[in-house]
Write an enzyme that holds these catalytic residues in place. Sequence first.
Site, PDB file in Angstrom:
ATOM      1  N   SER A  97       0.874  -1.191   0.023  1.00 29.78           N
ATOM      2  CA  SER A  97       0.039   0.151  -0.651  1.00 29.78           C
ATOM      3  C   SER A  97       0.446   1.326  -0.189  1.00 29.78           C
ATOM      4  CB  SER A  97      -0.837  -0.128   1.360  1.00 29.78           C
ATOM      5  OG  SER A  97      -1.099   1.025   1.446  1.00 29.78           O
ATOM      6  N   TYR A 103      -0.777   0.077  10.068  1.00 30.29           N
ATOM      7  CA  TYR A 103      -1.151  -0.358   8.942  1.00 30.29           C
ATOM      8  C   TYR A 103      -0.219  -0.516   7.519  1.00 30.29           C
ATOM      9  CZ  TYR A 103      -3.417  -1.943   4.300  1.00 30.29           C
ATOM     10  OH  TYR A 103      -3.470  -2.284   3.410  1.00 30.29           O
ATOM     11  N   LYS A 162       3.004  -2.595   6.101  1.00 26.94           N
ATOM     12  CA  LYS A 162       3.210  -2.395   4.827  1.00 26.94           C
ATOM     13  C   LYS A 162       4.684  -1.909   4.239  1.00 26.94           C
ATOM     14  CE  LYS A 162      -0.565  -3.756   4.010  1.00 26.94           C
ATOM     15  NZ  LYS A 162      -1.534  -5.511   2.917  1.00 26.94           N
TER      16      LYS A 162
END
Lengths: 248, 359
Positions: A150, A163, A167
């Site tokens: 991402s 998150y 990533k």
Amino acid sequence: MDYPTDLHGKVCLITGASRGLGRALALAFARRGASVVINSRSSSAQDLAKTERQLKALGAQVLAVIADVSNRADIERMAGEALACFGRVDVLVNNASALGPTPMPYLVDYPIEDFEAVMRTNITGPFMLTRALLGQMLARGTGSIINVTSDAGVVGYPTWGAYGVSKAAVDHLTRTWAAELDGTGVRINSVDPGDMDTAMKRASEPDGDASQWAQPETLTPVFVHLASDESAAVNGQRFSAQQFITEK
Amino acid sequence: MVELKTDDQAINHRIGEDVIQFVLPPELEARSPAEYRGLRRDHVRLLVLPRFEGTPIHSRFDALGDFLHTGDLLVVNNSRTLPALLQGRDEHGNLVEVRLAHRRTEDLWDALLLDGRTRIGRIGMELEFGQGLSARVIAPRPDLPFLWQVQFNPCCMPLLDLIYRLGEPVRYSYVDDVFPLDTYQTVYAGQPGSVEMPSAGRPFTWELLLKLQGQGVGLASCSLHTGLSSTRDDAVDATYPNYDEEFHVQETTAQVINATHARGGRVIAVGTTVVRALETAARPDGTVRATRGWTQLHITAGYKLRAVEGLLTGLHEPQTSHLDLLSAFVEPGRLQSAYLEAIQRRYLWHEFGDMNLII
């Protein structure tokens, strides 16, 4: 419909395939002749069964495995069942990921247990599953691993902390592993799908304009390319799924 | 004389001659995987024993390449280990330990049934394991009466799924903990089917395998799904030193073995299981052909090896069939001397222990 990229004879395992991008990838691979192993956690079993029915309707050979990628024993069970069913796994897509609590808190407010759970699913999970399946690829001198990443792993967006960190780690896992695999015939790359209309995206941005987000099924071409032998020389690269379509 | 039939041949040889005797001190039993002892997998010790003459050399496993030549071929067993130890209850609620031995069909397994160290079992016994897994004891194996034929419900992939969910790796009393199933896998493990780890390959890392390939040592694989190495009864183990195991030597593996021999290279079996598989698949002239089936081959001193020149293996207990097999590679007196030296130098035994290259 004509699908020029051939995946006949390939066995592809896709984690997080109960809906969204994972389901779209399973269907795209199956339409090109691949056998597929699909996975989700038990809480998404009904959605996974729907994906399984759609795949069988295409005439695909399919195995559905309920497993939590953050669980060490589940990883070995999933790898073992996939190998028992099909004899080998040629393509692994590490797609399953966890967003953490929503609305997403600032890092300073992030519960430690939730931070650890996100890391366990998003980075330790792909590490463990790749480790479990990589050996049988290396022994055959062929295989492709695709990690879903991402732009939150590149840009520091407020509230996307856990998150995004996970990533960024996935990107570096890809780079390091690619360096170690150089010349073996097994390759590992990562793909950033960009903004897409999935349940996770809607949970992360409840006020976002979904009409501006890509549908997951439109983002499959780069994954199909990386799963196929046409990308046999591609290793250690980071792709944008949307840019791949534009450039094509 | 004992006559053993394999798929296509009958081999006669003596059993019980040249028995190697030693006492293994309990502290030399490896109780945990190398990683749990602060070592890399490939940093266990390596005892190199020349087959025909010369004294043992003491090294470390990651120096394996020092003893191999360009053009040699390593053949590994890529069978993956299952969690083959299940805890169930019979109709009366009594705890029954089920050690799976061989998968016969999609729902039928040969299995050892235990209450502690005591073998139990009866025709018609019903077993419940939880999570919807049940089984019925059908009959004893006619040729192996210590094993029962056990029919499970459900069958097929749901059965495999429940074995994974409910089972633990088979372990013996010297292993002091339940270790995760992945610690019982070799780094190249493929299809599952072994009920005990094909442990000779455990010390390999891919770092070492790729380095060996870089120096011109080939790598090929076959599969032999291991059965139980012990019934937990020494008398039974001595009476039935080997029983049938399912194996597959693929066409590509047969070709690379034959090509290695044609070039004058050596074929080194990684594990006694690989020796059994390749020797079963070997023709009288030493060429190997693609073969799939069950092998009952029992190799002992005096057996003329046709397909393999070297063996990488662990250190084995006295009077086991594995040790019989080693005697086909090296004269039993020299093997006994090497084992005594290994004891003196504090090598570790069993599946998590140190290694022995016979070449």
